[in-house]
Design a protein around this motif. Structure first.
Motif, PDB file in Angstrom:
ATOM      1  N   GLY A 295      34.949  48.469  31.752  1.00 47.49           N
ATOM      2  CA  GLY A 295      34.792  47.012  31.900  1.00 47.49           C
ATOM      3  C   GLY A 295      33.436  46.909  32.680  1.00 47.49           C
TER       4      GLY A 295
ATOM      5  N   SER B 294      34.087  35.347  28.867  1.00 46.33           N
ATOM      6  CA  SER B 294      35.032  36.308  28.189  1.00 46.33           C
ATOM      7  C   SER B 294      34.761  37.476  28.730  1.00 46.33           C
ATOM      8  CB  SER B 294      34.559  36.060  26.576  1.00 46.33           C
ATOM      9  OG  SER B 294      33.492  36.381  26.200  1.00 46.33           O
TER      10      SER B 294
ATOM     11  N   THR C 198      36.459  37.702  32.026  1.00 42.48           N
ATOM     12  CA  THR C 198      37.704  38.074  31.906  1.00 42.48           C
ATOM     13  C   THR C 198      38.301  39.409  31.390  1.00 42.48           C
ATOM     14  OG1 THR C 198      37.892  35.616  31.266  1.00 42.48           O
ATOM     15  CG2 THR C 198      39.963  36.928  30.668  1.00 42.48           C
ATOM     16  N   ALA C 199      37.377  40.040  30.496  1.00 39.76           N
ATOM     17  CA  ALA C 199      37.890  41.192  29.969  1.00 39.76           C
ATOM     18  C   ALA C 199      37.787  42.041  31.076  1.00 39.76           C
ATOM     19  CB  ALA C 199      37.196  41.547  28.720  1.00 39.76           C
TER      20      ALA C 199
ATOM     21  N   GLY D 166      37.900  41.701  34.449  1.00 38.70           N
ATOM     22  CA  GLY D 166      39.062  41.625  35.288  1.00 38.70           C
ATOM     23  C   GLY D 166      40.342  41.963  34.828  1.00 38.70           C
ATOM     24  N   GLU D 167      40.594  41.735  33.772  1.00 39.79           N
ATOM     25  CA  GLU D 167      41.801  42.115  33.255  1.00 39.79           C
ATOM     26  C   GLU D 167      41.990  43.829  33.060  1.00 39.79           C
ATOM     27  OE1 GLU D 167      42.472  40.443  29.175  1.00 39.79           O
ATOM     28  OE2 GLU D 167      42.909  38.389  29.864  1.00 39.79           O
ATOM     29  N   MET D 168      40.895  44.474  32.910  1.00 44.09           N
ATOM     30  CA  MET D 168      40.858  45.921  32.867  1.00 44.09           C
ATOM     31  C   MET D 168      40.995  46.480  34.304  1.00 44.09           C
ATOM     32  SD  MET D 168      38.134  46.781  30.164  1.00 44.09           S
ATOM     33  CE  MET D 168      38.144  46.135  28.378  1.00 44.09           C
TER      34      MET D 168
ATOM     35  N   THR E 128      42.338  44.740  36.967  1.00 43.82           N
ATOM     36  CA  THR E 128      43.623  44.438  37.128  1.00 43.82           C
ATOM     37  C   THR E 128      44.644  45.626  36.619  1.00 43.82           C
ATOM     38  OG1 THR E 128      43.096  42.253  37.506  1.00 43.82           O
ATOM     39  CG2 THR E 128      45.787  42.827  37.282  1.00 43.82           C
ATOM     40  N   PHE E 129      44.687  45.916  35.595  1.00 44.25           N
ATOM     41  CA  PHE E 129      45.545  46.824  34.976  1.00 44.25           C
ATOM     42  C   PHE E 129      45.250  48.332  35.605  1.00 44.25           C
ATOM     43  CE2 PHE E 129      46.319  50.365  31.594  1.00 44.25           C
ATOM     44  CZ  PHE E 129      47.683  49.971  31.552  1.00 44.25           C
ATOM     45  N   SER E 130      43.958  48.508  35.533  1.00 42.13           N
ATOM     46  CA  SER E 130      43.939  50.098  36.273  1.00 42.13           C
ATOM     47  C   SER E 130      44.437  49.951  37.656  1.00 42.13           C
ATOM     48  CB  SER E 130      42.433  50.359  35.917  1.00 42.13           C
ATOM     49  OG  SER E 130      41.538  49.532  36.735  1.00 42.13           O
TER      50      SER E 130
ATOM     51  N   THR F 251      46.772  48.193  38.986  1.00 42.85           N
ATOM     52  CA  THR F 251      48.021  48.462  38.896  1.00 42.85           C
ATOM     53  C   THR F 251      48.589  49.881  38.482  1.00 42.85           C
ATOM     54  OG1 THR F 251      48.161  46.026  38.096  1.00 42.85           O
ATOM     55  CG2 THR F 251      50.378  47.349  37.765  1.00 42.85           C
TER      56      THR F 251
END
Length: 61
Positions: free
Chosen positions: A17, A36, A39-40, A42-44, A46-48, A50
């Motif tokens: 990221g 974009s 967004t990518a 932020g999603e990464m 968030t997942f890591s 979590t």
């Protein structure tokens, strides 16, 4: 072994990221981070986060 794999996965995803963010500075238009990419990233993160958070919470119980 499995927790080590989860940590490695989380670190590698966060690193990728960060690479996306840095790459956005060198492709046209320079200096503008596209939505974009943000967004990518932020999603990464968030997942890591979590994965690390869930693992840590259940290890503490």
């Amino acid at each position: 072994m499995r927790s080590t794999l989860q940590i490695i996965l989380a670190i590698s995803m966060a690193s990728f990221g960060a690479i996306l963010i840095l790459t956005a500075f060198f492709v046209p238009p320079m200096g503008k981070i596209d939505a974009s990419v943000l967004t990518a990233f932020g999603e990464m993160l968030t997942f890591s986060g979590t994965v690390l958070g869930i693992d840590y919470k259940y290890k503490q119980r």
